[in-house]
Design a protein around this motif. Structure first.
Motif, PDB file in Angstrom:
ATOM      1  N   PRO A   1       9.177  47.553 -22.161  1.00 23.36           N
ATOM      2  CA  PRO A   1       8.124  46.536 -22.328  1.00 23.36           C
ATOM      3  C   PRO A   1       8.323  45.638 -23.546  1.00 23.36           C
ATOM      4  CG  PRO A   1       7.157  48.667 -21.822  1.00 23.36           C
ATOM      5  CD  PRO A   1       8.607  48.905 -22.121  1.00 23.36           C
ATOM      6  N   TYR A   2       8.975  46.154 -24.579  1.00 24.57           N
ATOM      7  CA  TYR A   2       9.216  45.353 -25.775  1.00 24.57           C
ATOM      8  C   TYR A   2      10.359  44.372 -25.545  1.00 24.57           C
ATOM      9  CZ  TYR A   2       6.384  49.017 -27.882  1.00 24.57           C
ATOM     10  OH  TYR A   2       5.364  49.895 -28.169  1.00 24.57           O
ATOM     11  N   VAL A   3      11.302  44.748 -24.710  1.00 21.60           N
ATOM     12  CA  VAL A   3      12.453  43.896 -24.440  1.00 21.60           C
ATOM     13  C   VAL A   3      12.087  42.780 -23.471  1.00 21.60           C
ATOM     14  CG1 VAL A   3      14.806  43.851 -23.497  1.00 21.60           C
ATOM     15  CG2 VAL A   3      14.051  45.794 -24.888  1.00 21.60           C
ATOM     16  N   ASP A   4      11.296  43.115 -22.439  1.00 17.82           N
ATOM     17  CA  ASP A   4      11.024  42.121 -21.396  1.00 17.82           C
ATOM     18  C   ASP A   4       9.831  41.219 -21.692  1.00 17.82           C
ATOM     19  OD1 ASP A   4       8.688  43.543 -20.698  1.00 17.82           O
ATOM     20  OD2 ASP A   4       9.625  44.535 -18.983  1.00 17.82           O
ATOM     21  N   GLY A   5       9.167  41.421 -22.830  1.00 11.85           N
ATOM     22  CA  GLY A   5       8.114  40.513 -23.243  1.00 11.85           C
ATOM     23  C   GLY A   5       6.707  40.966 -22.950  1.00 11.85           C
ATOM     24  N   ARG A   6       6.526  42.107 -22.286  1.00 14.73           N
ATOM     25  CA  ARG A   6       5.169  42.599 -22.044  1.00 14.73           C
ATOM     26  C   ARG A   6       4.494  43.012 -23.347  1.00 14.73           C
ATOM     27  NH1 ARG A   6       6.179  47.235 -17.936  1.00 14.73           N
ATOM     28  NH2 ARG A   6       8.329  47.023 -18.688  1.00 14.73           N
ATOM     29  N   GLN A   7       5.276  43.449 -24.310  1.00 17.65           N
ATOM     30  CA  GLN A   7       4.763  43.770 -25.638  1.00 17.65           C
ATOM     31  C   GLN A   7       5.673  43.137 -26.683  1.00 17.65           C
ATOM     32  OE1 GLN A   7       3.457  47.865 -26.410  1.00 17.65           O
ATOM     33  NE2 GLN A   7       3.742  48.334 -24.242  1.00 17.65           N
ATOM     34  N   GLU A   8       5.121  42.877 -27.856  1.00 19.04           N
ATOM     35  CA  GLU A   8       5.909  42.320 -28.953  1.00 19.04           C
ATOM     36  C   GLU A   8       6.663  43.439 -29.666  1.00 19.04           C
ATOM     37  OE1 GLU A   8       6.325  38.979 -29.862  1.00 19.04           O
ATOM     38  OE2 GLU A   8       5.515  38.913 -27.824  1.00 19.04           O
ATOM     39  N   PRO A   9       7.902  43.212 -30.049  1.00 17.95           N
ATOM     40  CA  PRO A   9       8.634  44.226 -30.808  1.00 17.95           C
ATOM     41  C   PRO A   9       7.838  44.682 -32.028  1.00 17.95           C
ATOM     42  CG  PRO A   9      10.121  42.496 -30.127  1.00 17.95           C
ATOM     43  CD  PRO A   9       8.730  42.031 -29.776  1.00 17.95           C
ATOM     44  N   ILE A  10       7.835  45.964 -32.269  1.00 15.32           N
ATOM     45  CA  ILE A  10       6.983  46.541 -33.310  1.00 15.32           C
ATOM     46  C   ILE A  10       7.345  46.013 -34.689  1.00 15.32           C
ATOM     47  CG2 ILE A  10       6.368  48.716 -34.454  1.00 15.32           C
ATOM     48  CD1 ILE A  10       6.713  50.072 -31.722  1.00 15.32           C
ATOM     49  N   LYS A  11       8.605  45.762 -34.929  1.00 11.59           N
ATOM     50  CA  LYS A  11       9.053  45.343 -36.259  1.00 11.59           C
ATOM     51  C   LYS A  11       9.373  43.850 -36.323  1.00 11.59           C
ATOM     52  CE  LYS A  11      11.262  49.859 -36.519  1.00 11.59           C
ATOM     53  NZ  LYS A  11      12.560  50.544 -36.602  1.00 11.59           N
ATOM     54  N   GLY A  12       8.830  43.076 -35.410  1.00 14.00           N
ATOM     55  CA  GLY A  12       9.210  41.683 -35.326  1.00 14.00           C
ATOM     56  C   GLY A  12       8.511  40.760 -36.292  1.00 14.00           C
ATOM     57  N   ASP A  13       7.424  41.215 -36.946  1.00 18.60           N
ATOM     58  CA  ASP A  13       6.679  40.371 -37.884  1.00 18.60           C
ATOM     59  C   ASP A  13       6.268  39.040 -37.255  1.00 18.60           C
ATOM     60  OD1 ASP A  13       6.837  42.259 -39.949  1.00 18.60           O
ATOM     61  OD2 ASP A  13       8.786  41.488 -40.608  1.00 18.60           O
ATOM     62  N   GLY A  14       5.913  39.094 -35.974  1.00 21.48           N
ATOM     63  CA  GLY A  14       5.460  37.890 -35.297  1.00 21.48           C
ATOM     64  C   GLY A  14       6.555  37.014 -34.739  1.00 21.48           C
ATOM     65  N   GLU A  15       7.806  37.309 -35.043  1.00 26.86           N
ATOM     66  CA  GLU A  15       8.932  36.556 -34.510  1.00 26.86           C
ATOM     67  C   GLU A  15       9.760  37.498 -33.651  1.00 26.86           C
ATOM     68  OE1 GLU A  15      11.180  34.684 -37.524  1.00 26.86           O
ATOM     69  OE2 GLU A  15       9.460  33.699 -38.457  1.00 26.86           O
ATOM     70  N   ARG A  16      10.074  37.047 -32.453  1.00 27.22           N
ATOM     71  CA  ARG A  16      10.827  37.923 -31.571  1.00 27.22           C
ATOM     72  C   ARG A  16      12.033  37.193 -30.978  1.00 27.22           C
ATOM     73  NH1 ARG A  16       8.943  40.593 -26.864  1.00 27.22           N
ATOM     74  NH2 ARG A  16      11.187  40.524 -26.466  1.00 27.22           N
ATOM     75  N   TYR A  17      12.964  37.969 -30.475  1.00 28.88           N
ATOM     76  CA  TYR A  17      14.099  37.434 -29.734  1.00 28.88           C
ATOM     77  C   TYR A  17      13.625  37.057 -28.319  1.00 28.88           C
ATOM     78  CZ  TYR A  17      13.871  42.441 -28.692  1.00 28.88           C
ATOM     79  OH  TYR A  17      13.427  43.707 -28.379  1.00 28.88           O
ATOM     80  N   PRO A  18      14.391  36.251 -27.607  1.00 26.41           N
ATOM     81  CA  PRO A  18      13.977  35.869 -26.258  1.00 26.41           C
ATOM     82  C   PRO A  18      13.840  37.097 -25.351  1.00 26.41           C
ATOM     83  CG  PRO A  18      15.762  34.470 -27.021  1.00 26.41           C
ATOM     84  CD  PRO A  18      15.635  35.582 -28.018  1.00 26.41           C
ATOM     85  N   PRO A  19      12.741  37.205 -24.617  1.00 23.39           N
ATOM     86  CA  PRO A  19      12.587  38.344 -23.701  1.00 23.39           C
ATOM     87  C   PRO A  19      13.654  38.314 -22.603  1.00 23.39           C
ATOM     88  CG  PRO A  19      10.495  37.228 -24.050  1.00 23.39           C
ATOM     89  CD  PRO A  19      11.551  36.353 -24.633  1.00 23.39           C
ATOM     90  N   VAL A  20      14.075  39.487 -22.180  1.00 21.95           N
ATOM     91  CA  VAL A  20      15.071  39.627 -21.121  1.00 21.95           C
ATOM     92  C   VAL A  20      14.607  40.735 -20.176  1.00 21.95           C
ATOM     93  CG1 VAL A  20      17.469  40.203 -20.579  1.00 21.95           C
ATOM     94  CG2 VAL A  20      16.946  38.896 -22.644  1.00 21.95           C
ATOM     95  N   ARG A  21      14.727  40.504 -18.893  1.00 23.05           N
ATOM     96  CA  ARG A  21      14.340  41.508 -17.911  1.00 23.05           C
ATOM     97  C   ARG A  21      15.196  42.767 -18.043  1.00 23.05           C
ATOM     98  NH1 ARG A  21      16.011  39.089 -13.669  1.00 23.05           N
ATOM     99  NH2 ARG A  21      17.860  40.387 -13.349  1.00 23.05           N
ATOM    100  N   VAL A  22      14.555  43.929 -17.984  1.00 25.77           N
ATOM    101  CA  VAL A  22      15.277  45.199 -17.925  1.00 25.77           C
ATOM    102  C   VAL A  22      15.443  45.555 -16.450  1.00 25.77           C
ATOM    103  CG1 VAL A  22      15.202  47.667 -18.466  1.00 25.77           C
ATOM    104  CG2 VAL A  22      14.465  45.976 -20.178  1.00 25.77           C
ATOM    105  N   ASP A  23      16.677  45.670 -16.010  1.00 30.50           N
ATOM    106  CA  ASP A  23      16.959  45.906 -14.595  1.00 30.50           C
ATOM    107  C   ASP A  23      16.851  47.372 -14.203  1.00 30.50           C
ATOM    108  OD1 ASP A  23      17.888  43.121 -13.836  1.00 30.50           O
ATOM    109  OD2 ASP A  23      19.305  43.584 -15.457  1.00 30.50           O
ATOM    110  N   VAL A  24      17.270  48.260 -15.104  1.00 31.87           N
ATOM    111  CA  VAL A  24      17.300  49.696 -14.795  1.00 31.87           C
ATOM    112  C   VAL A  24      16.738  50.458 -15.984  1.00 31.87           C
ATOM    113  CG1 VAL A  24      18.717  51.678 -14.154  1.00 31.87           C
ATOM    114  CG2 VAL A  24      19.365  49.388 -13.375  1.00 31.87           C
ATOM    115  N   GLU A  25      15.708  51.266 -15.748  1.00 35.69           N
ATOM    116  CA  GLU A  25      15.167  52.112 -16.800  1.00 35.69           C
ATOM    117  C   GLU A  25      15.936  53.435 -16.835  1.00 35.69           C
ATOM    118  OE1 GLU A  25      10.923  52.399 -16.410  1.00 35.69           O
ATOM    119  OE2 GLU A  25      10.626  50.311 -17.012  1.00 35.69           O
ATOM    120  N   THR A  26      16.243  53.890 -18.047  1.00 35.22           N
ATOM    121  CA  THR A  26      17.114  55.064 -18.226  1.00 35.22           C
ATOM    122  C   THR A  26      16.384  56.129 -19.032  1.00 35.22           C
ATOM    123  OG1 THR A  26      18.077  53.894 -20.126  1.00 35.22           O
ATOM    124  CG2 THR A  26      19.284  53.798 -18.044  1.00 35.22           C
ATOM    125  N   PRO A  27      15.628  56.997 -18.367  1.00 36.71           N
ATOM    126  CA  PRO A  27      14.942  58.071 -19.082  1.00 36.71           C
ATOM    127  C   PRO A  27      15.919  59.122 -19.589  1.00 36.71           C
ATOM    128  CG  PRO A  27      14.664  58.327 -16.724  1.00 36.71           C
ATOM    129  CD  PRO A  27      15.352  57.008 -16.924  1.00 36.71           C
TER     130      PRO A  27
END
Length: 225
Positions: A98-124
Motif C-alpha cells: 500500500p505504501y508503494v502503490d500510493g494507497r498510503q504515504e510512505p512512513i518516513k517520507g516527511d510529506g514527499e514521496r516517490y511516484p507510486p507504482v503498482r505492485v503486481d505480485v505480493e510476496t508474503p
C-alpha cells in the motif's frame, strides 16, 4: 559491482552529502526469465544502477522483475523509472504494497514521496523464487518498517538482509536505531535470520560481510529494545 556467487550480484550506488559519501547496495539475482532486481535504489540514481548492470554484463532489457524489500525512498525511489525502462513485474510484501502503490504515504517520507507504482505480485513470508543460484526465500523481517523482508538463498548460505542488519568496516551490526520504527520487532527479525544456515550477509548499508548464524545471533542479542 561484486559477484557474490554465480548469478547473484551486489551493486553500489554512491551519494555525495554534506556529511560525506554514502553507499547503498541494491542487488540482482539471475533466473531463467531474466534478472530480479532486489530494490531499485534512490530516486534520480537509475543511471548509476544501469551502470552497475552494465558492469555485470547486463542491460535494462535483461530485467524482468523488481523485488522490493520495503517502502523507504532509498530502496523504492527509482522504482518508477526502473519500471519505465524495463516493464518489470513488481514484487512486494502485502504490508509494504500500500505504501508503494500510493494507497498510503510512505512512513518516513516527511510529506514527499516517490511516484507510486503498482505492485503486481505480493510476496508474503515463505514465498520462494526460483533462481540460478537455487531457491530464494522471502523472510518477513519487520521492525525497520512494517513490511520489511530479507531474502535467503540456502544453497549459497547467503542472506540479502536489506536494512534488517547493517555493516561497518566489515563487521556485522544491528539495524540503525535512528531509522528503525520498532526495535523489538527488529530484534525478533534478526533472530529469525540467525536461525538460517548462513555464511555471508549483504547489507544495504555496509555491503557484504562474512557472518555465520552465531554472529547474527550475537548481533540480535545486542539489540536494545
Amino acid at each position: 559491482m561484486q559477484e557474490l556467487t554465480d548469478g547473484v550480484y551486489a551493486f553500489t550506488e554512491r551519494l555525495e552529502t554534506e556529511a560525506g559519501t554514502r553507499a547503498f547496495h541494491p542487488s540482482a539475482v539471475e533466473t531463467d526469465r531474466g534478472l530480479v532486481l532486489v530494490d531499485a535504489g534512490l530516486g534520480g540514481q537509475a543511471g548509476a544502477l544501469g551502470d552497475e548492470l552494465a558492469a555485470a554484463g547486463f542491460d535494462w532489457a535483461d530485467v524482468w522483475a523488481v523485488l522490493l524489500t520495503h517502502q523507504d525512498g532509498d530502496h523504492a525511489g527509482a522504482l518508477a523509472t526502473v519500471v519505465e525502462r524495463t516493464d518489470a513485474v513488481v514484487f512486494a510484501h502485502p504490508a509494504c504494497a500500500p505504501y508503494v502503490d500510493g494507497r498510503q504515504e510512505p512512513i518516513k517520507g516527511d510529506g514527499e514521496r516517490y511516484p507510486p507504482v503498482r505492485v503486481d505480485v505480493e510476496t508474503p513470508d515463505g514465498t520462494t523464487v526460483a533462481t540460478t543460484a537455487g531457491p530464494m526465500e522471502v523472510v518477513f523481517t519487520p521492525g525497520h518498517t512494517p513490511g520489511h523482508v530479507s531474502l535467503y538463498l540456502p544453497d549459497e548460505r547467503l542472506v540479502l538482509a536489506a536494512d534488517a542488519l547493517t555493516a561497518a568496516d566489515g563487521d556485522l551490526q544491528g539495524p540503525s536505531e535512528r531509522f528503525t520504527l520498532d526495535m523489538t520487532e527488529a530484534k525478533a527479525s534478526a533472530e529469525r535470520l540467525a536461525d538460517r544456515d548462513v555464511e555471508r550477509v549483504l547489507c544495504y548499508h555496509g555491503g557484504v560481510v562474512d557472518a555465520e548464524g552465531d554472529r547474527i545471533a550475537a548481533v540480535a542479542d545486542g539489540i536494545d529494545t
